[in-house]
Design a protein around this motif. Structure first.
Motif, mmCIF file in Angstrom:
data_model
loop_
_atom_site.group_PDB
_atom_site.id
_atom_site.type_symbol
_atom_site.label_atom_id
_atom_site.label_comp_id
_atom_site.label_asym_id
_atom_site.label_seq_id
_atom_site.Cartn_x
_atom_site.Cartn_y
_atom_site.Cartn_z
ATOM 1 N N GLN A 81 -3.854 -1.091 1.373
ATOM 2 C CA GLN A 81 -4.394 -1.423 2.777
ATOM 3 C C GLN A 81 -4.781 -0.170 3.741
ATOM 4 O OE1 GLN A 81 -1.382 -4.076 4.249
ATOM 5 N NE2 GLN A 81 -2.795 -5.902 3.917
ATOM 6 N N GLN A 134 -2.769 -7.362 -10.481
ATOM 7 C CA GLN A 134 -3.673 -8.487 -10.815
ATOM 8 C C GLN A 134 -2.713 -9.717 -10.119
ATOM 9 O OE1 GLN A 134 -4.186 -8.876 -15.078
ATOM 10 N NE2 GLN A 134 -5.666 -7.129 -14.821
ATOM 11 N N GLN A 136 -2.300 -9.524 -6.717
ATOM 12 C CA GLN A 136 -2.941 -9.386 -5.444
ATOM 13 C C GLN A 136 -4.427 -9.404 -5.488
ATOM 14 O OE1 GLN A 136 -0.933 -6.717 -2.666
ATOM 15 N NE2 GLN A 136 0.481 -6.425 -4.384
ATOM 16 N N PRO A 137 -4.901 -10.621 -6.232
ATOM 17 C CA PRO A 137 -6.464 -10.799 -6.677
ATOM 18 C C PRO A 137 -7.398 -10.361 -5.570
ATOM 19 C CG PRO A 137 -5.417 -12.807 -6.566
ATOM 20 C CD PRO A 137 -4.279 -11.984 -6.401
ATOM 21 N N GLU A 138 -7.235 -10.860 -4.328
ATOM 22 C CA GLU A 138 -8.034 -10.415 -3.082
ATOM 23 C C GLU A 138 -8.044 -8.883 -2.837
ATOM 24 O OE1 GLU A 138 -7.528 -12.597 0.416
ATOM 25 O OE2 GLU A 138 -7.677 -14.580 -0.848
ATOM 26 N N LEU A 139 -7.197 -8.428 -3.005
ATOM 27 C CA LEU A 139 -6.950 -6.948 -2.756
ATOM 28 C C LEU A 139 -7.638 -6.169 -3.858
ATOM 29 C CD1 LEU A 139 -6.009 -4.407 -1.130
ATOM 30 C CD2 LEU A 139 -3.862 -4.668 -1.999
ATOM 31 N N ALA A 141 -10.017 -7.230 -5.889
ATOM 32 C CA ALA A 141 -11.410 -7.292 -5.824
ATOM 33 C C ALA A 141 -11.972 -6.524 -4.896
ATOM 34 C CB ALA A 141 -11.790 -8.731 -5.375
ATOM 35 N N LYS A 142 -11.607 -6.021 -3.703
ATOM 36 C CA LYS A 142 -12.007 -4.994 -3.014
ATOM 37 C C LYS A 142 -11.903 -3.599 -3.468
ATOM 38 C CE LYS A 142 -10.533 -7.337 1.436
ATOM 39 N NZ LYS A 142 -9.389 -7.260 2.425
#
Length: 305
Positions: A81, A134, A136-139, A141-142
């Protein structure tokens, strides 16, 4: 585990220096290139504190492997983040996080002179990190949407930010051993022309180098490999290093290890001084004695290069 795991270089990593010239050059007044943070939040604190004291437009570009020791879910989230608030490109650590869990390969493309035990432990560390990523798929993907290289213009000086070398994300030819080889000079000279830059800033090999390359027409190129920002890289200390580029030298000259000027711009390798006791405690909580990361890295973390 295949003996080739950790030693192979995926075809997709091999972009070629000419591709770099096609990337838009992002302008800024001060550029920090931070390679090999390795999940060290205290090193990140120190770098952001230095950047906050700079004048003008400051950009921090994390050139890969900002993840490594941060295998807990909270640590992985916190580091990424923070990094994603800045510029970043992929290192092999990040580029391989989307691969299947049963594919144990860190993507480091380790050369043959690196011990197989080191390679096997790196593959294990990466699998642990991949398991966390894996979840935390949204993170994830970023992260996976980030490029393999970036290009900047600092006061007119063109800078290529790469992870490995000028041709490949996991290339080792910006390692100090290769940079000392005169027979590779023609390849290096061609890189600057193909990429249309004055400076390459890299990391990946974990060994720092500051290499001035004579170019045609009396010009000069520079390859600054900062080694690692989150692990000891400055000789005789436990400090990490990063590369700084600006029209003016860093105010804290006591932190500068090496420096030169090209076309009136300063390129410096700067110490990353952070709270060692806190970092050691933080590391040991996730990687105690006997663990893969402790075996491979704690001597360097606690004693230096």
């Amino acid at each position: 585990m295949s003996e080739k795991a950790g030693r192979s270089c995926p075809i997709r990593y091999q972009y070629g220096a000419a591709k770099i010239s096609q990337a838009p050059a992002t302008p800024c007044d001060v550029l920090y290139v931070v390679g090999g943070l390795y999940g060290n939040p205290y090193a990140l604190d120190a770098i952001e504190a230095l950047a906050a004291r700079e004048a003008g437009e400051v950009r921090i570009c994390f050139n890969g492997d900002f993840n490594w020791f941060n295998k807990s879910a909270d640590d992985f989230l916190a580091i990424n983040q923070r990094v994603l608030k800045h510029d970043c490109i992929l290192g092999n650590v990040e580029a391989e996080l989307g691969q299947a869990l049963d594919v144990a390969d860190c993507g480091c493309a380790y050369p043959e002179n690196v011990d197989q035990g080191v390679v096997d432990r790196s593959n294990f560390i990466h699998t642990e990190l991949k398991r966390t990523a894996q979840q935390q798929p949204e993170l994830l993907a970023k992260l996976l949407a980030k490029p393999f290289f970036a290009r900047y213009s600092v006061g007119g000086l063109k800078v290529a930010v790469v992870h490995g070398d000028g041709d490949s994300l996991a290339g080792w030819r910006f390692d100090p051993v290769h940079l000392a080889r005169s027979d590779e000079a023609p390849w290096r000279v061609a890189l600057f022309e193909k990429a249309q830059v004055n400076v390459f800033a890299s990391s990946h090999t974990c060994s720092a180098a500051f290499h001035i390359e004579p170019l045609p027409q009396g010009r000069t190129g520079l390859i600054s490999n900062n080694g690692a920002a989150g692990m000891p890289s400055a000789p005789g200390s436990l400090d990490g290093l990063f590369t700084r580029i600006s029209a003016t030298p860093l105010a804290r000259q006591d932190l500068v290890v090496q420096a030169t000027q090209i076309e009136g711009l300063w390129i410096e390798q700067v110490r990353v001084q952070f709270n060692q006791a806190q970092w050691h405690q933080h590391f040991l909580a996730q990687w105690p004695a006997g663990s893969a990361a402790h075996t491979s890295y704690f001597k360097r973390i606690s004693e230096g290069v």
